[in-house]
Design an enzyme around this catalytic site. Sequence first.
Site, PDB file in Angstrom:
ATOM      1  N   HIS A 130       0.829  -1.210   0.000  1.00 41.20           N
ATOM      2  CA  HIS A 130       0.000   0.000   0.000  1.00 41.20           C
ATOM      3  C   HIS A 130       0.868   1.266   0.000  1.00 41.20           C
ATOM      4  O   HIS A 130       0.671   2.177  -0.807  1.00 41.20           O
ATOM      5  CB  HIS A 130      -0.908  -0.019   1.235  1.00 41.20           C
ATOM      6  CG  HIS A 130      -1.867   1.116   1.307  1.00 41.20           C
ATOM      7  ND1 HIS A 130      -3.191   0.995   0.963  1.00 41.20           N
ATOM      8  CD2 HIS A 130      -1.701   2.404   1.714  1.00 41.20           C
ATOM      9  CE1 HIS A 130      -3.798   2.158   1.135  1.00 41.20           C
ATOM     10  NE2 HIS A 130      -2.911   3.031   1.609  1.00 41.20           N
ATOM     11  N   GLU A 131       1.833   1.296   0.902  1.00 38.01           N
ATOM     12  CA  GLU A 131       2.666   2.495   1.028  1.00 38.01           C
ATOM     13  C   GLU A 131       3.628   2.653  -0.148  1.00 38.01           C
ATOM     14  O   GLU A 131       3.925   3.778  -0.564  1.00 38.01           O
ATOM     15  CB  GLU A 131       3.437   2.457   2.348  1.00 38.01           C
ATOM     16  CG  GLU A 131       2.558   2.543   3.579  1.00 38.01           C
ATOM     17  CD  GLU A 131       1.695   3.798   3.606  1.00 38.01           C
ATOM     18  OE1 GLU A 131       2.121   4.840   3.050  1.00 38.01           O
ATOM     19  OE2 GLU A 131       0.601   3.748   4.168  1.00 38.01           O
ATOM     20  N   HIS A 134       1.843   4.539  -2.790  1.00 39.85           N
ATOM     21  CA  HIS A 134       1.926   5.989  -2.573  1.00 39.85           C
ATOM     22  C   HIS A 134       3.303   6.522  -2.959  1.00 39.85           C
ATOM     23  O   HIS A 134       3.426   7.575  -3.600  1.00 39.85           O
ATOM     24  CB  HIS A 134       1.653   6.321  -1.098  1.00 39.85           C
ATOM     25  CG  HIS A 134       0.223   6.137  -0.682  1.00 39.85           C
ATOM     26  ND1 HIS A 134      -0.830   6.713  -1.333  1.00 39.85           N
ATOM     27  CD2 HIS A 134      -0.311   5.436   0.355  1.00 39.85           C
ATOM     28  CE1 HIS A 134      -1.967   6.393  -0.732  1.00 39.85           C
ATOM     29  NE2 HIS A 134      -1.660   5.613   0.304  1.00 39.85           N
TER      30      HIS A 134
END
Length: 528
Positions: A130-131, A134
């Site tokens: 997920h990170e 980003h």
Amino acid sequence: MRVNRARRHGAARLPLRASPPLIHRVTATVNAISCWYSDLKIYALNEPLFRFGRKHNMILKLWFSIGTGFGLTALIGVSWILIWQLFLSSDTRLSNLFSSLLFGFSPSLRISMSDAGYLFISTLVSVSVHEFGHAIALASEGIQLEYIAVFIAVLFPGALVAFDYDLLQALPRLTSLRVYCAGIWHNAVFCALCGLLLFLQPVILFPFYIHAESPLVLEVASPLSEFLSPGDAIASLDGAAIHSVQNWMEMTALLDKKILQNSSDSRYFEGFGAVDSRKGYCVPNALLEDGKNVQLAKNRSVCPEDFTAFVKIYCFDPSKSVDMDDEDVDLGRKENALCLNTKDIVNLEKCDGRGKVKKNGSSCMCSEDESCLSPVQFPDLMWIEITYSRLYLRECLQLRSSLLDSNTSDAVEQTCGGTFIFVGDMISMAHSVQLTEYQPRWGVFLSKYLPNKLEKSLICTFHISLALALLNSLPVYFLDGESILEVALSHFTSLSSRKTRKIHQVCVVGGSLVSVLAFLRMTFINFF
């Protein structure tokens, strides 16, 4: 899922909350360690990720633009489904299913220590994916990372990305949406990848493992521990071939359901068990003389240990005009039974309890000096035949390697396999063994655990990644959905900033309350 949402002027961490930045800049440069929180800040990836993002920025912008469409669709879809299942739906099972997918687990789930390890690693991997979504989105927009941190808050793992927030604010709204939706998008893609790997696992492992031939025993506990050992393969259950773990569970459930239905059937004498008319054994009459006649007791076996109650099932001759009625096997008319040693029965010829006839149609399957007997079964004392083979004993491997004629084949069958009778509760029996559908091709039994561990890891990661994608789609405080909604309202509406802030605040407060209510409802239903 990610705890720390500090917002600082100049430095920020995703998931972000688009509120006015503080007037001073604070940049953490050391790892934080406390009794409830510790993290590891990684700086070595900043330059490689930035170079990768700038080198492939056109492709990545297209990739994350697709993710923006997915993120906005998920924001609307997941929010409406959550409202519907909480306030409008009366289907408890459907509501529980969605809540379990949303929160990644069911409160009624009992988690062992090994399961906790899978959950911890799967959560760490899913949050990192997920990170990194980003981080790559930021790099593709030309925003330099400050660091990537992996942390543990209390007992929950997580990750975060720190970057220059002012640069993101200065870019167009669509750019911000690409960054905010990147985590959700990467979790969804990662979830699909785990599903694909699960589907292709038999193909991937084909060079090393045989799949869906016979389930292999990994671990065994009571009540089957006296019959089976790790490495045994279960071939059949009551004559039905077993090819997978699902076959094993479905067959045991079917047999258990069948005996329960028979026990409640009005044709059977209430409380005195049931006779399966399709399960019988040709027992020599000489063996019957050694048996012990007993009077059946209500709801329990009256035979000593290792003995089972049998009743005689009479044959019929189809040449005669009078046929045998179903009630002729009614245990209610045969309260007297014979206790026989289970081990003496297992290797005998089978006969049909209704009196199966030979090809000439004139006589029963059993010979004249034999009788067809069927075991008396109770819901908690079922009579089940299990056939197994021992695949990885050294003697068996040597016998198979020298398999040249039928005589050797018979030796293998006698030495490396067999059939045993289990008398007891079906459900406890089914759950007393841990099985895998994969058999090592080269006889290396130590590798038996690998497919199951891989499968369990993929399933756990699939669920955690899906939960992260769904949960972060909601307009909830401290999650990506909060920032996605704010930027979307500013970009797609012509309302004033004041009205936009009010609508955003109402939606986020409502989304947070609905999410909490959904979690509490799921918890209440499962526990009460």
